[in-house]
Scaffold this motif. Structure first.
Motif, PDB file in Angstrom:
ATOM      1  N   ALA A  94       0.872  -1.098   0.119  1.00 54.16           N
ATOM      2  CA  ALA A  94      -0.023   0.062   0.196  1.00 54.16           C
ATOM      3  C   ALA A  94       1.019   1.205  -0.067  1.00 54.16           C
ATOM      4  O   ALA A  94       1.809   1.297   0.738  1.00 54.16           O
ATOM      5  CB  ALA A  94      -0.737  -0.065   1.227  1.00 54.16           C
ATOM      6  N   PRO A  95       0.482   2.309  -0.858  1.00 58.54           N
ATOM      7  CA  PRO A  95       1.318   3.411  -0.931  1.00 58.54           C
ATOM      8  C   PRO A  95       1.275   4.242   0.459  1.00 58.54           C
ATOM      9  O   PRO A  95       0.475   4.240   1.439  1.00 58.54           O
ATOM     10  CB  PRO A  95       0.462   4.340  -1.913  1.00 58.54           C
ATOM     11  CG  PRO A  95      -0.771   3.778  -1.943  1.00 58.54           C
ATOM     12  CD  PRO A  95      -0.753   2.326  -1.424  1.00 58.54           C
ATOM     13  N   THR A  96       2.446   4.929   0.610  1.00 54.47           N
ATOM     14  CA  THR A  96       2.640   5.687   1.831  1.00 54.47           C
ATOM     15  C   THR A  96       2.238   7.303   1.439  1.00 54.47           C
ATOM     16  O   THR A  96       2.441   7.618   0.187  1.00 54.47           O
ATOM     17  CB  THR A  96       4.024   5.566   2.386  1.00 54.47           C
ATOM     18  OG1 THR A  96       4.790   5.988   1.389  1.00 54.47           O
ATOM     19  CG2 THR A  96       4.240   4.336   2.953  1.00 54.47           C
ATOM     20  N   ILE A  97       1.983   7.963   2.422  1.00 53.48           N
ATOM     21  CA  ILE A  97       1.889   9.459   2.156  1.00 53.48           C
ATOM     22  C   ILE A  97       3.136  10.112   1.806  1.00 53.48           C
ATOM     23  O   ILE A  97       4.249   9.856   2.248  1.00 53.48           O
ATOM     24  CB  ILE A  97       1.231  10.116   3.377  1.00 53.48           C
ATOM     25  CG1 ILE A  97      -0.109   9.717   3.590  1.00 53.48           C
ATOM     26  CG2 ILE A  97       0.828  11.681   3.013  1.00 53.48           C
ATOM     27  CD1 ILE A  97      -1.138   9.415   2.598  1.00 53.48           C
ATOM     28  N   ILE A  98       3.084  10.883   0.597  1.00 54.14           N
ATOM     29  CA  ILE A  98       4.342  11.560  -0.047  1.00 54.14           C
ATOM     30  C   ILE A  98       4.400  12.916   0.896  1.00 54.14           C
ATOM     31  O   ILE A  98       3.652  13.880   0.660  1.00 54.14           O
ATOM     32  CB  ILE A  98       4.054  11.813  -1.489  1.00 54.14           C
ATOM     33  CG1 ILE A  98       3.808  10.557  -2.220  1.00 54.14           C
ATOM     34  CG2 ILE A  98       5.438  12.808  -1.905  1.00 54.14           C
ATOM     35  CD1 ILE A  98       3.725  10.604  -3.671  1.00 54.14           C
ATOM     36  N   PRO A  99       5.685  13.198   1.636  1.00 54.36           N
ATOM     37  CA  PRO A  99       5.602  14.288   2.459  1.00 54.36           C
ATOM     38  C   PRO A  99       5.828  15.605   1.477  1.00 54.36           C
ATOM     39  O   PRO A  99       6.398  15.439   0.209  1.00 54.36           O
ATOM     40  CB  PRO A  99       6.831  13.922   2.940  1.00 54.36           C
ATOM     41  CG  PRO A  99       7.597  12.955   2.441  1.00 54.36           C
ATOM     42  CD  PRO A  99       6.830  12.004   1.749  1.00 54.36           C
ATOM     43  N   SER A 100       5.526  16.718   1.963  1.00 57.26           N
ATOM     44  CA  SER A 100       5.536  17.943   1.168  1.00 57.26           C
ATOM     45  C   SER A 100       7.203  18.155   0.866  1.00 57.26           C
ATOM     46  O   SER A 100       7.283  18.605  -0.283  1.00 57.26           O
ATOM     47  CB  SER A 100       4.970  18.807   1.905  1.00 57.26           C
ATOM     48  OG  SER A 100       5.859  19.362   3.130  1.00 57.26           O
ATOM     49  N   GLU A 134     -13.195  16.723   2.135  1.00 56.50           N
ATOM     50  CA  GLU A 134     -12.769  16.113   3.225  1.00 56.50           C
ATOM     51  C   GLU A 134     -11.550  15.344   3.079  1.00 56.50           C
ATOM     52  O   GLU A 134     -10.586  15.397   3.995  1.00 56.50           O
ATOM     53  CB  GLU A 134     -13.918  15.131   3.901  1.00 56.50           C
ATOM     54  CG  GLU A 134     -15.119  15.653   4.466  1.00 56.50           C
ATOM     55  CD  GLU A 134     -15.963  14.898   4.919  1.00 56.50           C
ATOM     56  OE1 GLU A 134     -15.967  13.623   4.719  1.00 56.50           O
ATOM     57  OE2 GLU A 134     -17.257  15.243   5.216  1.00 56.50           O
ATOM     58  N   ALA A 135     -11.459  14.853   1.951  1.00 59.07           N
ATOM     59  CA  ALA A 135     -10.204  13.870   1.622  1.00 59.07           C
ATOM     60  C   ALA A 135      -8.914  14.767   1.380  1.00 59.07           C
ATOM     61  O   ALA A 135      -7.858  14.538   1.731  1.00 59.07           O
ATOM     62  CB  ALA A 135     -10.598  13.002   0.447  1.00 59.07           C
ATOM     63  N   ALA A 136      -9.189  15.907   0.679  1.00 58.84           N
ATOM     64  CA  ALA A 136      -8.002  16.855   0.539  1.00 58.84           C
ATOM     65  C   ALA A 136      -7.407  17.331   1.574  1.00 58.84           C
ATOM     66  O   ALA A 136      -6.344  17.435   1.840  1.00 58.84           O
ATOM     67  CB  ALA A 136      -8.484  17.915  -0.739  1.00 58.84           C
ATOM     68  N   ASN A 137      -8.512  17.692   2.458  1.00 56.87           N
ATOM     69  CA  ASN A 137      -8.065  18.272   3.724  1.00 56.87           C
ATOM     70  C   ASN A 137      -7.398  17.314   4.741  1.00 56.87           C
ATOM     71  O   ASN A 137      -6.344  17.614   5.113  1.00 56.87           O
ATOM     72  CB  ASN A 137      -9.345  18.976   4.213  1.00 56.87           C
ATOM     73  CG  ASN A 137      -9.656  20.341   3.838  1.00 56.87           C
ATOM     74  OD1 ASN A 137      -9.155  20.896   3.189  1.00 56.87           O
ATOM     75  ND2 ASN A 137     -11.151  20.546   4.059  1.00 56.87           N
ATOM     76  N   LYS A 138      -7.996  15.988   4.786  1.00 56.63           N
ATOM     77  CA  LYS A 138      -7.644  14.973   5.559  1.00 56.63           C
ATOM     78  C   LYS A 138      -6.177  14.673   5.429  1.00 56.63           C
ATOM     79  O   LYS A 138      -5.245  14.472   6.229  1.00 56.63           O
ATOM     80  CB  LYS A 138      -8.309  13.914   5.661  1.00 56.63           C
ATOM     81  CG  LYS A 138      -7.956  12.908   6.593  1.00 56.63           C
ATOM     82  CD  LYS A 138      -8.699  11.688   6.646  1.00 56.63           C
ATOM     83  CE  LYS A 138      -8.439  10.467   7.440  1.00 56.63           C
ATOM     84  NZ  LYS A 138      -9.325   9.395   7.767  1.00 56.63           N
ATOM     85  N   VAL A 187     -17.671   5.191  -2.773  1.00 55.60           N
ATOM     86  CA  VAL A 187     -17.250   6.358  -1.985  1.00 55.60           C
ATOM     87  C   VAL A 187     -17.612   6.081  -0.542  1.00 55.60           C
ATOM     88  O   VAL A 187     -18.766   5.947  -0.217  1.00 55.60           O
ATOM     89  CB  VAL A 187     -17.825   7.511  -2.821  1.00 55.60           C
ATOM     90  CG1 VAL A 187     -17.555   8.670  -2.022  1.00 55.60           C
ATOM     91  CG2 VAL A 187     -17.635   7.764  -4.318  1.00 55.60           C
ATOM     92  N   PRO A 188     -16.630   6.054   0.154  1.00 60.37           N
ATOM     93  CA  PRO A 188     -16.444   5.993   1.554  1.00 60.37           C
ATOM     94  C   PRO A 188     -17.253   7.038   2.328  1.00 60.37           C
ATOM     95  O   PRO A 188     -17.134   8.038   1.998  1.00 60.37           O
ATOM     96  CB  PRO A 188     -15.090   5.739   2.042  1.00 60.37           C
ATOM     97  CG  PRO A 188     -14.208   6.399   0.947  1.00 60.37           C
ATOM     98  CD  PRO A 188     -14.933   6.420  -0.188  1.00 60.37           C
ATOM     99  N   ASP A 189     -17.859   6.898   3.533  1.00 59.22           N
ATOM    100  CA  ASP A 189     -18.529   7.759   4.238  1.00 59.22           C
ATOM    101  C   ASP A 189     -17.255   8.402   5.162  1.00 59.22           C
ATOM    102  O   ASP A 189     -17.513   9.568   5.337  1.00 59.22           O
ATOM    103  CB  ASP A 189     -19.557   6.834   5.295  1.00 59.22           C
ATOM    104  CG  ASP A 189     -20.794   6.269   4.736  1.00 59.22           C
ATOM    105  OD1 ASP A 189     -21.279   7.102   3.502  1.00 59.22           O
ATOM    106  OD2 ASP A 189     -21.408   5.463   4.794  1.00 59.22           O
ATOM    107  N   ILE A 190     -16.350   7.708   5.604  1.00 54.73           N
ATOM    108  CA  ILE A 190     -15.141   8.303   6.265  1.00 54.73           C
ATOM    109  C   ILE A 190     -13.761   8.111   5.295  1.00 54.73           C
ATOM    110  O   ILE A 190     -13.461   6.877   4.992  1.00 54.73           O
ATOM    111  CB  ILE A 190     -15.061   7.718   7.501  1.00 54.73           C
ATOM    112  CG1 ILE A 190     -16.255   7.744   8.648  1.00 54.73           C
ATOM    113  CG2 ILE A 190     -13.804   7.870   8.214  1.00 54.73           C
ATOM    114  CD1 ILE A 190     -16.243   6.842   9.842  1.00 54.73           C
ATOM    115  N   VAL A 191     -13.549   9.096   4.890  1.00 60.43           N
ATOM    116  CA  VAL A 191     -12.549   9.133   3.952  1.00 60.43           C
ATOM    117  C   VAL A 191     -11.062   8.761   4.523  1.00 60.43           C
ATOM    118  O   VAL A 191     -10.201   8.568   3.822  1.00 60.43           O
ATOM    119  CB  VAL A 191     -12.514  10.284   3.002  1.00 60.43           C
ATOM    120  CG1 VAL A 191     -13.593  10.418   2.089  1.00 60.43           C
ATOM    121  CG2 VAL A 191     -12.081  11.609   3.899  1.00 60.43           C
TER     122      VAL A 191
END
Length: 447
Positions: free
Chosen positions: A24-30, A150-154, A443-447
């Motif tokens: 699974a991919p990891t979050i790419i840091p800024s 919500e996904a963009a913010n989270k 499309v998930p209820d909780i992103v």
């Protein structure tokens, strides 16, 4: 998360024998994006608008398109050849969006898929740490738009909505004139979508063409028997996949109506129209007039869709008109405006990005290149605040079109609560704020 688990399960099951399982991919840091780092991009959906996305990325410095993705391998091979011939670049082909999402070497994606894929693909990309340029409409229904925000913010991602007129200097100038009171108190906006939309007939059902993964094309939407009534373009005119012209071309204009009036969602909506010309398989109305009322703000939006021969309105057939108590402004298309003042309609200030192009500033077709430049700058700086078309515009401008379509389909005036983003004591209308999704494409209820 259910949708993430299903996507990862697919990847693990589909790995070719002898290769290591994909993780699974990891979050790419800024910090991964330095000022001089190359950005690897993938374009998803290559039949129509995706060709402009290729141009938009290719116009940017140090951005490399490494992959193109479409469920139709026939289209992919054509675009691969086009890119090689025009730019001298080799790109990899991929039919399955999930492999693109899980490819950690891809930094950003652009989405020119059918409408029913926009929100889910955006959410998946945000979860995988990728930044996204998503075509209009951002969502297929109102609930999806909220989940995109919500996904963009989270996940702290850069999400640009493809309303490229927001990157037009002329349109920006026109909006600023309204903010400064140039035409007085602006109380009304009209959106115009007068496009040639002819008879598409009814092609019936047929075998799935070789090279097309129809299951992937269908994705989150209900899976109908295959028909050329849908694939590739005419899905726009069927509710399960598209949103009619108010949710197609019209998103540019719904967005500008709200931007110019400085409003969010309305509290009262009514919409009326129908199919008056063609006895074809389109489900959406050919002619549609929607009214969005803001009684607490003393403002109103009127939106018109017409499909055939029609008059221009002060030169505009696709555009916007804003009315104030000192005059009005006509915005024609994506990049020009003219103001008229007083009872005699005296021509006032005007602007035209075409003049800038003549001076050597090339924004690309319809301003796409400039909008991509704004996106890439925001990606490099990891700064959502400089986006011209942030994810909120995807939710609001698409949502306005969705509200009008719901009112049309129910055939009555609707009362809406912008705070809760639900209708007032109206379970029938509330049920149309979302949809049922196919397993594996929820499309998930909780992103």
């Amino acid at each position: 998360m259910k949708n993430d688990d299903s996507r990862r399960s697919f990847i693990k099951k589909s790995v070719v024998a002898g290769t290591a399982a994909m993780v699974a991919p990891t979050i790419i840091p800024s910090k991964a994006f330095g000022a001089n780092d190359r950005i690897n991009a993938a374009v998803l959906g290559l039949n129509g608008r995706g060709k402009s996305h290729v141009q938009g990325f290719m116009a940017q410095d140090n951005v490399e398109i490494t992959h193109i993705c479409d469920p139709d391998m026939n289209i992919l091979k054509e675009r691969q050849k086009d890119i090689k011939d025009k730019y001298g670049k080799d790109v990899a082909l991929e039919q399955d969006i999930r492999r693109i999402i899980d490819n950690k070497d891809i930094d950003v994606i652009s989405l020119a898929t059918p409408n029913h894929w926009h929100a889910l693909a955006t959410i998946w990309a945000c979860q995988a740490g990728k930044d996204v340029y998503v075509e209009k409409p951002g969502s297929h229904n109102i609930s999806e738009g909220r989940k995109m925000v919500e996904a963009a913010n989270k996940y702290d991602r850069i999400v640009q909505h493809g309303v490229q007129l927001r990157s037009s200097p002329a349109v920006q100038e026109a909006v600023q004139l309204m903010r400064d009171g140039y035409i007085g108190r602006v109380y009304m906006a009209r959106g115009l979508v007068f496009r040639m939309r002819g008879d598409i007939g009814d092609k019936g059902f047929s075998p799935i063409p070789e090279g097309l993964d129809y299951d992937l094309w269908t994705g989150p939407a209900p899976k109908r028997p295959f028909t050329h009534n849908l694939v590739h373009y005419n899905w726009h005119w069927h509710w399960d996949y598209g949103n009619g012209d108010v949710g197609n071309q019209g998103i540019h204009e719904t967005d500008l109506c709200m931007w110019g009036l400085d409003v969010g969602f309305p509290t009262q909506i009514t919409s009326m129209g129908g199919k008056y010309l063609w006895n074809d398989c389109k489900e959406v109305p050919e002619v549609l007039t929607s009214i969005y009322n803001y009684p607490d703000e003393d403002k109103i939006i009127q939106f018109e869709v017409r499909p055939w021969y029609t008059n221009r309105e002060d030169g505009a057939t696709v555009g916007n008109i804003f009315y104030g108590d000192k005059g009005y402004i006509v915005i024609d298309g994506y990049d020009k405006y003219q103001s008229y003042l007083g009872n005699d309609r005296t021509p006032g200030k005007s602007g035209d990005d075409g003049n800038a192009a003549a001076s050597g500033i090339d924004r690309g077709a319809g301003g796409t290149d400039g909008h991509f430049a704004n996106f890439i700058e925001a990606v490099r700086k990891h700064d959502r605040s400089i986006l011209n078309g942030p994810v909120e515009t995807a939710h609001l401008s698409s949502g306005l079109a969705h509200l009008g379509n719901i009112a049309y389909r129910l055939g009555r005036v609707l009362n809406f609560n912008p705070s809760s983003e639900t209708f007032i004591n109206d379970e029938e209308a509330d049920a149309m704020l979302t949809r049922n999704y196919r397993p594996g494409f929820e499309v998930p209820d909780i992103v």
